[in-house]
Design a protein around this motif. Structure first.
Motif, PDB file in Angstrom:
ATOM      1  N   ASN A 139      14.275  89.248  34.415  1.00 35.01           N
ATOM      2  CA  ASN A 139      14.961  88.658  35.561  1.00 35.01           C
ATOM      3  C   ASN A 139      16.007  87.658  35.112  1.00 35.01           C
ATOM      4  OD1 ASN A 139      13.340  90.062  37.302  1.00 35.01           O
ATOM      5  ND2 ASN A 139      11.827  88.432  37.458  1.00 35.01           N
ATOM      6  N   ALA A 140      17.259  87.820  35.590  1.00 28.24           N
ATOM      7  CA  ALA A 140      18.335  86.983  35.106  1.00 28.24           C
ATOM      8  C   ALA A 140      18.236  85.572  35.674  1.00 28.24           C
ATOM      9  CB  ALA A 140      19.678  87.606  35.444  1.00 28.24           C
ATOM     10  N   GLY A 141      18.037  85.402  36.989  1.00 29.00           N
ATOM     11  CA  GLY A 141      17.976  84.071  37.584  1.00 29.00           C
ATOM     12  C   GLY A 141      19.370  83.475  37.713  1.00 29.00           C
ATOM     13  N   VAL A 142      19.577  82.294  37.102  1.00 25.58           N
ATOM     14  CA  VAL A 142      20.863  81.603  37.108  1.00 25.58           C
ATOM     15  C   VAL A 142      21.470  81.718  35.711  1.00 25.58           C
ATOM     16  CG1 VAL A 142      22.081  79.436  37.465  1.00 25.58           C
ATOM     17  CG2 VAL A 142      20.056  79.988  38.857  1.00 25.58           C
ATOM     18  N   THR A 143      22.671  82.291  35.643  1.00 25.93           N
ATOM     19  CA  THR A 143      23.332  82.509  34.361  1.00 25.93           C
ATOM     20  C   THR A 143      24.608  81.690  34.286  1.00 25.93           C
ATOM     21  OG1 THR A 143      22.480  84.775  34.280  1.00 25.93           O
ATOM     22  CG2 THR A 143      24.319  84.231  32.819  1.00 25.93           C
ATOM     23  N   GLN A 144      24.710  80.896  33.221  1.00 24.31           N
ATOM     24  CA  GLN A 144      25.905  80.086  32.986  1.00 24.31           C
ATOM     25  C   GLN A 144      26.627  80.563  31.739  1.00 24.31           C
ATOM     26  OE1 GLN A 144      23.636  75.949  33.881  1.00 24.31           O
ATOM     27  NE2 GLN A 144      25.757  75.718  33.202  1.00 24.31           N
ATOM     28  N   THR A 145      27.947  80.589  31.812  1.00 20.31           N
ATOM     29  CA  THR A 145      28.758  80.862  30.623  1.00 20.31           C
ATOM     30  C   THR A 145      29.972  79.947  30.628  1.00 20.31           C
ATOM     31  OG1 THR A 145      29.949  82.605  31.806  1.00 20.31           O
ATOM     32  CG2 THR A 145      28.086  83.291  30.428  1.00 20.31           C
ATOM     33  N   PRO A 146      30.470  79.511  29.437  1.00 23.57           N
ATOM     34  CA  PRO A 146      29.850  79.719  28.135  1.00 23.57           C
ATOM     35  C   PRO A 146      28.697  78.752  27.903  1.00 23.57           C
ATOM     36  CG  PRO A 146      31.771  78.339  27.881  1.00 23.57           C
ATOM     37  CD  PRO A 146      31.700  78.690  29.351  1.00 23.57           C
ATOM     38  N   LYS A 147      27.993  78.875  26.790  1.00 26.46           N
ATOM     39  CA  LYS A 147      26.939  77.934  26.427  1.00 26.46           C
ATOM     40  C   LYS A 147      27.509  76.696  25.751  1.00 26.46           C
ATOM     41  CE  LYS A 147      22.866  80.881  26.069  1.00 26.46           C
ATOM     42  NZ  LYS A 147      23.410  81.916  26.966  1.00 26.46           N
ATOM     43  N   PHE A 148      28.572  76.860  25.005  1.00 26.65           N
ATOM     44  CA  PHE A 148      29.226  75.760  24.299  1.00 26.65           C
ATOM     45  C   PHE A 148      30.735  75.922  24.432  1.00 26.65           C
ATOM     46  CE2 PHE A 148      25.400  74.405  22.170  1.00 26.65           C
ATOM     47  CZ  PHE A 148      24.688  75.572  21.978  1.00 26.65           C
ATOM     48  N   ARG A 149      31.444  74.775  24.481  1.00 28.51           N
ATOM     49  CA  ARG A 149      32.893  74.837  24.507  1.00 28.51           C
ATOM     50  C   ARG A 149      33.447  73.509  24.032  1.00 28.51           C
ATOM     51  NH1 ARG A 149      36.941  77.771  27.455  1.00 28.51           N
ATOM     52  NH2 ARG A 149      38.860  77.241  26.378  1.00 28.51           N
ATOM     53  N   ILE A 150      34.526  73.601  23.235  1.00 33.48           N
ATOM     54  CA  ILE A 150      35.269  72.410  22.835  1.00 33.48           C
ATOM     55  C   ILE A 150      36.664  72.512  23.438  1.00 33.48           C
ATOM     56  CG2 ILE A 150      36.222  71.074  20.913  1.00 33.48           C
ATOM     57  CD1 ILE A 150      33.913  72.094  19.202  1.00 33.48           C
ATOM     58  N   LEU A 151      37.079  71.488  24.154  1.00 38.42           N
ATOM     59  CA  LEU A 151      38.388  71.456  24.789  1.00 38.42           C
ATOM     60  C   LEU A 151      39.200  70.303  24.223  1.00 38.42           C
ATOM     61  CD1 LEU A 151      37.950  71.877  28.667  1.00 38.42           C
ATOM     62  CD2 LEU A 151      38.977  73.491  27.072  1.00 38.42           C
ATOM     63  N   LYS A 152      40.500  70.479  24.214  1.00 35.47           N
ATOM     64  CA  LYS A 152      41.374  69.354  23.880  1.00 35.47           C
ATOM     65  C   LYS A 152      41.743  68.629  25.171  1.00 35.47           C
ATOM     66  CE  LYS A 152      43.292  71.342  19.671  1.00 35.47           C
ATOM     67  NZ  LYS A 152      44.511  71.749  18.943  1.00 35.47           N
ATOM     68  N   ILE A 153      42.029  67.356  25.050  1.00 31.04           N
ATOM     69  CA  ILE A 153      42.435  66.539  26.198  1.00 31.04           C
ATOM     70  C   ILE A 153      43.599  67.217  26.915  1.00 31.04           C
ATOM     71  CG2 ILE A 153      43.436  64.335  26.904  1.00 31.04           C
ATOM     72  CD1 ILE A 153      41.939  63.053  24.535  1.00 31.04           C
ATOM     73  N   GLY A 154      43.495  67.328  28.241  1.00 27.62           N
ATOM     74  CA  GLY A 154      44.556  67.915  29.038  1.00 27.62           C
ATOM     75  C   GLY A 154      44.424  69.402  29.280  1.00 27.62           C
ATOM     76  N   GLN A 204      34.644  63.611  30.378  1.00 24.91           N
ATOM     77  CA  GLN A 204      33.995  64.816  30.889  1.00 24.91           C
ATOM     78  C   GLN A 204      33.140  65.515  29.836  1.00 24.91           C
ATOM     79  OE1 GLN A 204      37.716  66.526  32.537  1.00 24.91           O
ATOM     80  NE2 GLN A 204      36.681  66.480  34.530  1.00 24.91           N
ATOM     81  N   THR A 205      33.052  64.931  28.661  1.00 29.46           N
ATOM     82  CA  THR A 205      32.113  65.426  27.651  1.00 29.46           C
ATOM     83  C   THR A 205      30.698  65.236  28.182  1.00 29.46           C
ATOM     84  OG1 THR A 205      33.576  64.975  25.777  1.00 29.46           O
ATOM     85  CG2 THR A 205      31.204  65.024  25.332  1.00 29.46           C
ATOM     86  N   SER A 206      29.960  66.340  28.289  1.00 35.36           N
ATOM     87  CA  SER A 206      28.658  66.279  28.914  1.00 35.36           C
ATOM     88  C   SER A 206      28.001  67.660  28.825  1.00 35.36           C
ATOM     89  CB  SER A 206      28.801  65.881  30.389  1.00 35.36           C
ATOM     90  OG  SER A 206      27.551  65.561  30.962  1.00 35.36           O
ATOM     91  N   VAL A 207      26.763  67.751  29.304  1.00 38.70           N
ATOM     92  CA  VAL A 207      26.119  69.043  29.502  1.00 38.70           C
ATOM     93  C   VAL A 207      26.139  69.337  30.999  1.00 38.70           C
ATOM     94  CG1 VAL A 207      24.040  70.424  29.215  1.00 38.70           C
ATOM     95  CG2 VAL A 207      24.651  68.722  27.485  1.00 38.70           C
ATOM     96  N   TYR A 208      26.609  70.521  31.349  1.00 38.22           N
ATOM     97  CA  TYR A 208      26.752  70.893  32.748  1.00 38.22           C
ATOM     98  C   TYR A 208      25.688  71.927  33.115  1.00 38.22           C
ATOM     99  CZ  TYR A 208      31.157  68.420  32.655  1.00 38.22           C
ATOM    100  OH  TYR A 208      32.114  67.439  32.552  1.00 38.22           O
ATOM    101  N   PHE A 209      24.999  71.661  34.226  1.00 36.52           N
ATOM    102  CA  PHE A 209      23.970  72.568  34.716  1.00 36.52           C
ATOM    103  C   PHE A 209      24.336  73.081  36.096  1.00 36.52           C
ATOM    104  CE2 PHE A 209      20.643  72.445  31.631  1.00 36.52           C
ATOM    105  CZ  PHE A 209      20.759  71.218  31.006  1.00 36.52           C
ATOM    106  N   CYS A 210      24.140  74.365  36.274  1.00 36.79           N
ATOM    107  CA  CYS A 210      24.266  75.001  37.578  1.00 36.79           C
ATOM    108  C   CYS A 210      22.862  75.298  38.083  1.00 36.79           C
ATOM    109  CB  CYS A 210      25.074  76.292  37.437  1.00 36.79           C
ATOM    110  SG  CYS A 210      25.275  77.212  38.967  1.00 36.79           S
ATOM    111  N   ALA A 211      22.664  75.201  39.392  1.00 37.70           N
ATOM    112  CA  ALA A 211      21.357  75.484  39.976  1.00 37.70           C
ATOM    113  C   ALA A 211      21.542  76.196  41.300  1.00 37.70           C
ATOM    114  CB  ALA A 211      20.568  74.190  40.182  1.00 37.70           C
ATOM    115  N   SER A 212      20.489  76.887  41.733  1.00 37.89           N
ATOM    116  CA  SER A 212      20.515  77.526  43.042  1.00 37.89           C
ATOM    117  C   SER A 212      19.156  77.387  43.702  1.00 37.89           C
ATOM    118  CB  SER A 212      20.902  79.002  42.924  1.00 37.89           C
ATOM    119  OG  SER A 212      19.841  79.764  42.375  1.00 37.89           O
ATOM    120  N   GLY A 213      19.155  77.445  45.045  1.00 34.35           N
ATOM    121  CA  GLY A 213      17.914  77.359  45.815  1.00 34.35           C
ATOM    122  C   GLY A 213      18.093  78.049  47.143  1.00 34.35           C
ATOM    123  N   ARG A 214      16.949  78.367  47.787  1.00 31.46           N
ATOM    124  CA  ARG A 214      17.036  79.155  49.013  1.00 31.46           C
ATOM    125  C   ARG A 214      17.549  78.336  50.177  1.00 31.46           C
ATOM    126  NH1 ARG A 214      15.357  83.888  49.202  1.00 31.46           N
ATOM    127  NH2 ARG A 214      13.965  83.593  47.443  1.00 31.46           N
TER     128      ARG A 214
END
Lengths: 108, 113
Positions: free
Chosen positions: B1-16, B85-95
């Protein structure tokens, strides 16, 4: 804006000890939830309480909802290393808002 | 069961730079949420949605945008990335919003340099 304050912020104990974590709100909860988050994972629901004075037990974990529905506690009996994690209370009335969290470390 | 899928798992961005964090759920949940979690801290609500076509601000919406064109998808957009904005981002869902369980994705670790 509702504020959910948890205490203590950090807790480091030996295996076998008991502990209590507290969650206090600036306003009344409609329903209060407790989640546990392990490193590298998203939070997982432990329990939902909705009635003032309600007590729920989940194995060695006991959850209590205050009579006025503005506070809650989580008591762990005989803590084990597997209990290590971040414990979060949350208000899930119309959107899910989390408390500040209590980070628990249980050493063998 | 997939559930909640987030992509990507890791990312490095430059300012702007800009990017979109993807979130998909296959449980037909009406509520979806985006959170950020800074090191050692709890989760702060960025945006949430109570159904397709409806979005609302959470506790810390500045610098982010969302859309909810379908029940399944709830992407989070960062337009001008900043070090804050450097952080860990979580997505969630509920009924639904009142007292039901929320299910979380595995998180996206974003670093802005």
């Amino acid at each position: 804006t509702q504020l959910l304050e948890q205490s203590p912020q950090f807790l480091s104990i030996q295996e076998g000890e008991n502990l209590t974590v507290y969650c206090n709100s600036s306003s009344v909860f409609s329903s209060l939830q407790w989640y546990r988050q392990e490193p590298g994972e998203g939070p997982v629901l432990l329990v939902t309480v909705v009635t003032g004075g309600e007590v729920k037990k989940l194995k060695r974990l006991t959850f209590q909802f205050g009579d006025a529905r503005k506070d809650s506690s989580l008591h762990i009996t005989a803590a084990q290393p597997g209990d290590t994690g971040l414990y979060l209370c949350a208000d899930n009335t119309d959107k899910l808002i989390f408390g500040t969290g209590t980070r628990l470390q249980v050493f063998p | 069961n997939a559930g909640v899928t987030q992509t990507p798992k890791f990312r490095i961005l430059k300012i702007g730079q800009s990017m979109t964090l993807q979130c998909t759920q296959d449980m037909n949940h009406n509520y979806m949420y985006w959170y950020r979690q800074d090191p050692g801290m709890g989760l702060k609500l960025i945006y949430y949605s109570v159904g397709a076509g409806i979005t609302d601000k959470g506790e810390v919406p500045n610098g982010y945008n969302v859309s909810r064109s379908t029940t399944e998808d709830f992407p989070l957009r960062l337009e001008l990335a900043a070090p804050s904005q450097t952080s860990v981002y979580f997505c969630a869902s509920g009924r639904q919003g009142d007292g039901t369980e929320a299910f979380f994705g595995q998180g996206t670790r974003l670093t802005v340099v």
